[in-house]
Each structure stands twice: as C-alpha cells, then as structure tokens.
Design an enzyme around this catalytic site. Structure first.
Site, short mmCIF file in Angstrom:
data_model
loop_
_atom_site.label_atom_id
_atom_site.label_comp_id
_atom_site.label_asym_id
_atom_site.label_seq_id
_atom_site.Cartn_x
_atom_site.Cartn_y
_atom_site.Cartn_z
N ASP A 199 31.57 10.56 5.04
CA ASP A 199 31.97 10.52 6.45
C ASP A 199 30.71 10.51 7.32
OD1 ASP A 199 33.10 10.73 8.91
OD2 ASP A 199 34.19 12.58 8.52
N SER A 222 37.33 15.53 13.84
CA SER A 222 36.35 14.73 14.54
C SER A 222 35.95 15.40 15.86
CB SER A 222 36.90 13.32 14.78
OG SER A 222 35.88 12.45 15.20
N HIS A 275 44.75 7.82 6.90
CA HIS A 275 44.71 9.03 7.71
C HIS A 275 44.86 10.29 6.87
CE1 HIS A 275 46.12 6.60 11.47
NE2 HIS A 275 44.93 6.26 11.03
#
Length: 636
Positions: free
Chosen positions: A197, A135, A318
């Site tokens: 995403d 990210s 995660h």
C-alpha cells in the site's frame, strides 16, 4: 486514580490481543460502511460495553489545498488546548507538529454538533471506545484518539481508548511520536498496513513533485469508492508514468530508512504499532525506525510494475484489508514444516516472521537487512518488571547521597548564623562541605535522569510513575534537591543571562516529577473540601518546604522589590504591586498551614530579609484616600 495508560508493553502483546478479539474485523466492517457513505461522514456502533466510531476515507483534502504535506505546530491552529498533554515539557528536540490538512479535517469534525453528541454519548455509556478509519479517514481517527486521551487523562477517567487504522498516511513528526511514548499511549494505536500500500509511504516524499500523479490517483480512488465501473479510469492511469511515481516513493522511503537516526531526512514519522499484512500473514512492530525500514524492505522485494498492479488491485478490491483481518487470527494456528527451521529459537522466530511479511527468507539481499531490522525492533535487555527491580537496587545504593543532603540541611538549620539550608549553600559554595554536597547532587541527578530515560523508552512498567515507592521517592528528591539547584542558579547570576529560574532554568526532570506527583494525587482534588482540608492540616512545620520552587519565587519577589524602589511610573508600579501582594499572600498561606521548612523562617534567610524590606517599603507607598463620613445627611 489516574486514567490508565495502554496496557500493551510491546507490539507482540498488542498483536496477540487483537488476533484474539473481533476488534479488527469489526473495525474494518464499519470502515467499509463509512467509506460507502457520503464524504466526511462517520459511522457509530456498539457491541456490549464497547463503542465503535469509524471515519470515512472518502474525505480527501481538496487538491488545491496548499497545506497538504505541510507540518504545523498545534498552536498555529489555536487548538493546543485540545492536545495540551502532548506538549514537549521542555524537550529541546523539537515541537510537536501534525499535518495541516489532516488537522483541518479533524477540527471540522470537532466543531460538528453530531460529532460532539456522539462522543458525549460514548463517554457516558461505554468503558472502551474504539476509533477507526481507512486512508485519510484514519488520520481523523488518530487525532480524535489523541484528543480523547488528553481529555480523559485531564479528568481522571478510567475509559480506555484504542485506535485501529487501515492504510493510514503518516500524521506528524518525530516529536509527536516521542510525546506519545512519554504519555505511554503508544499501545493505544495500531496501524494495519498492506504490504505494498503506497498511501502509508506517501509523506516520505515531497508531494509537490508528485502532484499530477497523486491527484489522478486520489480522483481514481474517489470514483472507485462510488462506482464499480472502473475501466475508463484504469486506462487513464495506465497512460501515466506511474512506474516513475512509485519509484520516487520507493527512493524516498529508502533514504529515510538508510539515514542515520531515520528521521533526519524525513519530516514525517510513524507513531504507535504497525501491523504489516501480506498473503502469508502479518508482523507487528512498534519501533519507529524499524517500521520505516520494513516499509522500505517490503517495497524492495518487488518490482515497480508489480507494485503498480498490486496497488490497482488494492483499490479495485475493497475487501483487501477485510481479507487481511480474517487472515491475522489464522496466522497463530498456521502449521509449517518444522524440519525447515533452525534449531535456534530466535532463528526460527525470524524465519516465521519473514515468511509472514511476504519476504523470501532465502533471498539474502532482502532477508538479511530484514533480519537486522527485526533485531533492532526487539525489546532488548530486561523485561519491564525486572528493570523496576534493577532500579530499586540502584535506588538503595544511591540513598546514602540523599541521606548526606538531609544531614547537610539539618546542620544548616541548626547553625548559629541563622541562614538556613538554601542561603548557606548559595553563599558558601567554595567550602569543602559544599563541594561534597555538589557531588551528591550530581549522583542523584544522574540516577533520576536514567529513570526518566528508561520510562520514556518504555523499558519500565506502564504504571511505574504511579507506584507509591517511586512517586514518593522522586517527589522527596525534588523537594530536597531543587532548592539547591535554584541556589546554584542564582549564585552564578544565570538569571541575569537567561531569565528567572522557573521559566528559563528549571531542569526537565523536576517538571516531570511535578506532573507525576500531581497526577498521582489528582483524586485528592475531587474530595469534599472538608476532607481535603483535614488531609492538609499540620501540627508542626514540614521537614521540607512543600513547594520546591518556593526559593525561586522569593528570588523573583526580591527582583520585583528592587525594581519598585527605582520605578516612578504608577502604571508600571501597579502590576509589580499586584505580583508582590500575590506572593506575600501565598507565602503567608504556606507558613500558616506549616507547609514550609523551618529554614524559611530562619532569621537571616532570603525570605525573612525580603519580608522585612517589603514591609518597610509598603510604608512609603501612597495610601488610598479614606472615604470621609459626613456629619449629617442633607435632605431635599
């Protein structure tokens, strides 16, 4: 030797390489550790001769940060020296820019002593450095990679740099993408992106209109990293109209994908290769326009509601990217029903690629645009080595043009008027002979412009510009042709409109050839002084002046001299005098080392005329008072 560029000539090579190594899995493992650490931290590790540095994604820019989503030039933060090799070098298409917030994050790391110590340890210990991040941490990894690549090339180091990111936002503009391709660094960046995403697609949209939802999403992500109890935040997210949020993102990505040239409607642009992952496998693209189109098509394949749910699942799980990294290596071993494939090898490959992206090959509304996207992403035409051979044939065909210029120079140097190569062309442009010279200059320039364009589009081998054949040929062309380009520039008085040639008139191709030559022989500068001097010693004058800008410097010196003749202000005369003395010493050094052609010393050449005028003018300058010597010393 020069630092090695990326060995990956295509996205397929890079993807195959990564699938055969543990780099992706190890990088994600370290990203997970970094994400669980404190904000704005990094984790270092090593495996054999490879050093890993992972940046935490838990370093979100302050929500009140006004620069979020704003592109800035590197010099606005006074950090252009850190990325000096990314300058556009005369590229008129735009200035290299990166996101202001991400650049601030990187600069904070760069100032930290622990970060600098870790980098120095890696540089002195490993042959390869892998930078990774998830990210927002991925943008720090990318900027660190760009800084290291610039630094290693400037010191001629063989250390390899590879940047592997997960779910990275867009970092900079199209000029940044082009600059990286020019440096042949595209294969040093691989961005792993989950099918749905939203983070890699965020910066296609104007963030000011999405701030409330985006802030809540970022807050949710921070809590998700720190606590497994998410029910409260999930319920709060569901109260927000996130269908509209993802719909706005999708619309902006679609506009960027469907606009002509792609980047015209988008300030941000992807760089490097993108590895798009789904439950079915992965595909890798390195064509930026194709990357944008694939980002759009993958979102079009699902409804906003499922995109929202998938996004929540991404944050709750995660290990999503960890699952994809393990799946990647299995994709190459996957068995499918051969009977379902077309007899055409290309159609079969397209079918497999669409299946790996999670796009239904039977859904023509999505699959056909996806096929067109893959077709655009293919490296069409010859392989790089075949392009090298093709250019070698073209070079042999263009050689007669160069030979005619050499013959023209010889005739000028032997002429009784004693003007020399440069001044003859500058004065007699209307003659038939000079017209032929102009045509040969045009043909040579067209050939070398094609060479540069192919090199920048990665159509040539990655070490093309370091091969002796091409490095020597481009340098010889520059020494032969640029003096005539300078003569034409000053003959037409363009220096009066634009300014002097060196700063305002030099063609970009000569700037590029200059860099090729300097970097090809950068190792010479590291030799002991005695060896270096022996290499440069000459017993006769050069066939071509070894500084292709020599005549442009002469023209500037002539201009300075005319200004000095009219100037009466001592303060304004001083810098002009320093410039004149500096050029005089430089020219004398070249002549003394016989690094000039004999046309420089022709009796009626511009240089000789300037030299005579300068020596006469120096006699008119006030001499500094000589120190008087006392007859005796008085003693108390």
């Amino acid at each position: 030797m020069e630092v090695e560029s990326s060995p990956f000539e295509s996205s397929e090579m890079l993807a195959s390489f990564l699938a055969s190594t543990p780099f992706l899995e190890e990088s994600w493992r370290l990203c997970s550790f970094a994400n669980s650490a404190k904000p704005r931290s990094f984790v270092a590790d090593q495996h054999g001769e490879i050093g890993y540095l992972a940046f935490s994604g838990f370093q979100v820019i302050d929500r009140s940060e006004p620069s979020r989503g704003t592109l800035v030039a590197l010099d606005e933060f006074r950090c252009e020296q850190l990325f000096s090799l990314l300058e556009c070098d005369g590229d008129s298409k735009g200035t290299v820019k990166v996101d202001a917030g991400f650049l601030r994050l990187f600069l904070e790391f760069h100032k930290r002593r622990d970060f600098q110590r870790q980098i120095q340890e890696f540089l002195g210990k490993f042959k390869m450095i892998i930078l990774t991040g998830h990210s927002y941490g991925a943008t720090t990894a990318s900027l660190t990679a760009l800084w290291l690549l610039s630094y290693l090339q400037s010191i001629v180091s063989p250390i390899s740099v590879l940047c592997l990111t997960f779910g990275t936002p867009l970092l900079g503009n199209e000029s940044l993408c082009r600059a990286i391709l020019r440096k042949r660094w595209g294969g040093s960046f691989c961005n792993v992106v989950s099918k749905l995403d939203v983070v890699p697609r965020l910066f296609f949209a104007p963030l000011t209109s999405l701030t409330p939802q985006l802030d809540l999403l970022l807050q949710f992500w921070q809590v998700a990293m720190a606590s497994p109890i998410l029910d409260q935040f999930v319920e709060e997210l569901r109260k927000q109209n996130f269908d509209e949020f993802f719909g706005n993102i999708k619309d902006c990505v679609r506009d960027a994908a469907q606009s002509e040239g792609g980047a015209k409607n988008s300030l941000y642009w992807p760089l490097g290769s993108y590895l798009f992952c789904s439950e079915e496998g992965a595909i890798c693209l390195d064509n930026a326009a194709s990357v944008v189109k694939m980002m759009h098509l993958m979102l079009e394949a699902v409804s906003p509601a499922s995109s929202y749910e998938d996004h929540l699942k991404f944050f709750q799980d995660h290990t999503k990217y960890g699952y994809y990294t393990k799946l990647l290596s299995l994709q190459f071993l996957k068995r499918i029903n051969i009977n379902s494939l077309s007899e055409s090898s290309y159609e079969a490959g397209a079918f497999l690629t669409l299946q790996s992206s999670g796009i239904d090959p039977q859904d023509n509304n999505i699959s056909q645009p996806a096929r067109d996207c893959l077709q655009m992403a293919r490296h069409m035409g010859r392989a790089p080595n075949l392009n090298n051979a093709y250019l070698a044939l073209k070079l042999s065909k263009i050689t007669p043009c160069r030979a005619q210029l050499e013959w023209y120079k010889l005739r000028c140097d032997e002429s009784l008027d004693q003007l020399g190569y440069y001044d003859t062309f500058k004065r007699f442009a209307a003659s038939r002979r000079e017209s032929t010279v102009n045509m040969n200059l045009f043909r040579l320039a067209a050939f070398w412009d094609v060479v540069i364009e192919m090199a920048e589009q990665n159509k040539l081998s990655h070490d093309f510009h370091r091969r002796s054949k091409w490095n020597n040929a481009s340098h010889f062309y520059m020494l032969l042709a640029e003096p005539l380009e300078i003569a034409r520039y000053y003959r037409h008085g363009m220096h009066k409109e634009k300014g002097h040639y060196i700063k305002h008139g030099r063609n970009r191709r000569f700037q590029i050839f200059d860099r090729w030559w300097i970097r090809r022989f950068a190792a010479v500068a590291q030799e002991p002084p005695q060896q270096n001097n022996n290499r440069r010693s000459r017993s006769r004058y050069a066939s071509l002046t070894q500084d292709s800008l020599f005549w442009a410097k002469v023209e500037e010196a002539k201009d300075w001299l005319e200004i000095m003749k009219e100037e009466r202000d001592p303060k304004k005369l001083k810098p002009l005098l320093e410039n004149m003395n500096g050029f005089e010493k430089y020219a004398e050094k070249l002549i003394d080392r016989k690094e000039v052609s004999q046309d420089v010393l022709a009796e009626n050449s511009s240089y000789k005329s300037w030299d005579k005028d300068w020596k006469v003018f120096k006699l008119t300058l006030p001499q500094p008072p000589s120190a008087s010597v006392p007859d005796r010393m008085d003693c108390d």
